[in-house]
Design an enzyme around this catalytic site. Sequence first.
Site, PDB file in Angstrom:
ATOM      1  N   GLU A 253       0.947  -1.256   0.088  1.00  0.00           N
ATOM      2  CA  GLU A 253       0.130  -0.073  -0.025  1.00  0.00           C
ATOM      3  C   GLU A 253       0.844   1.192  -0.100  1.00  0.00           C
ATOM      4  OE1 GLU A 253      -3.263  -0.436  -0.076  1.00  0.00           O
ATOM      5  OE2 GLU A 253      -3.470  -2.240   0.414  1.00  0.00           O
ATOM      6  N   CYS A 287      -2.188   9.086   2.957  1.00  0.00           N
ATOM      7  CA  CYS A 287      -1.686   8.612   1.457  1.00  0.00           C
ATOM      8  C   CYS A 287      -3.058   8.945   0.286  1.00  0.00           C
ATOM      9  CB  CYS A 287      -1.885   7.090   1.522  1.00  0.00           C
ATOM     10  SG  CYS A 287      -3.285   6.188   2.439  1.00  0.00           S
TER      11      CYS A 287
END
Length: 516
Positions: A253, A287
């Site tokens: 990720e 993110c």
Amino acid sequence: MPASSLDSVRISDLARDLVHFSGATARVLAPFTGELLHELPLGSAGDVVDAATAARVAQRAWRAAGFAHRRAVLLRAHDLLLERREELMDALQSETGKTRGQAFEEVFSGASVTRYYAVAARSVLATRRRRSGIPLVVSTRVGYKPKGLVGVITPWNYPLSLSLMDVVPALAAGNAVVQKADNQGALSILASRRAFIDAGVPEALWPVVAGDGDEIGNAVVDVSDYVCFTGSTATGRKVGVRAAERLIGASLELGGKNPLIVLDDVDPAAAAADAVYSCYSSMGQLCVSIERVYVLRHVADSFTRAFVERVRQLKQGGAFDYSTDVGSLTSAAQLERVSAHVDDAVAKGAMLLAGGRARPDLGPFFYEPTVLAAVTDDMLCAREETFGPVVAIHVVQSEDEAVALANASEYGLNASVFSGSLAHGRRVAERLDAGSVNVNEGYRATFSSVDAPMGGMKQSGIGRRNGAEGLMRFVEPRTVAAATGLLTLPRTGKEFAAVAGALVSVLVVLKALRQR
Ligand code: NAD
């Protein structure tokens, strides 16, 4: 302003839960004040190996205890997370410098994902019949075996929620976990882990180690049967290569450069209010945070005016309550990176519409939420992830241009579309190359949907967390197919000659019946 609202006794009590025999420590600073928060005990590669051995022993009993036991433990942990939310938010704010509201979002998402997997794991992982190759002659079932030991490597920005999105499904599937915490997020992880231990997760089942990224990170990959990494694309690539050498699976990720498209049918003021939150939540150290805005010419002036006005009204500070809208950057390194991106853009001709300077009067790492215009491709912030409170607004002539520019990135993590019509927003969303796309929201619509997969396309990662997809990472499917004895499968040339015609007829009939 206090450095932390956790007292030092509580901090050292939590830190004792780390696996550490190396004797080394790291100085962890409190972002709001720059003062020493605590000396974090560090582990070594040897500690990871020892912890992994003990975790593998604990895993056998955990797996054998079955889904019902694990469900009960995880649901108790859910309740304890909620009961202890004030302490968890204190730890999160003390380590990351985020606001109370954004710390609350982490606890909310951590509890949601815990409830979800406690309830969903059994049905997702139930053994099921599948179509057999030859009806009646063969009977086929698929079951799922936990991988064993799952390595989890986490960053500092969302230490609680990002950990639980990987750790909880791994545990729910019957695995043990060995986790490498970032030094700046270890306390938040340990405080949330306590809720799980007190709820009945054996201590040895989920050891947490902090320390040097290369040493501990490599050791975690080397002892695990599967690894989940959350962090930068550069480090994720190293983790992926190391996992590939061992032929273990990995979910990565990674970073993003997330776009938001403002279509020409929006209410500009309402869109601006939601867009601002999507850009500056956790000071953009998220993110899925928005760093590029593409606004259609028709609404560009009114949207930009409302956006800048709203940014100027954000209340910035380091309070351990809900009195602020934006907090501090987390570290000196973050301040340096954000300043470098803004200074580079301004030096190359970008226009500063808001912000653009540090706020040492508020604390050592504070930086103003910043809005840029006239950002060109030669600027650092045009393509590289800033990972800070810096947004570039671009005016575009058409929807097609907005989509093309939004997709023109090596990243594909998150994207957002604002429209006056949900149907219109959804149509544009279908054209965006991102693992998650939010309509009339920046990131929270997808981030909160724990039943739906979350992850990145292109350089933003491999694999998905959340939903059934997030659980299937942690199991090995095992197909068991049995000959029913109704008919013996051919073994000799003579037997093939006898049944070949009948077997061809089976295929013809299956096709005619539109069977899979
Ligand atoms: P980072 O890659 O520097 O560090 C992440 C973790 O990896 C830390 O615990 C670090 O100590 C560890 N590490 C360092 N070297 C390692 C190695 N060789 N092997 C294994 N582990 C190692 O990232 P960061 O600065 O902590 O986090 C910010 C980045 O993370 C941003 O790019 C952000 O977009 C990304 N991120 C992605 C997601 C997502 O879900 N896609 C979520 C949060 C953050």
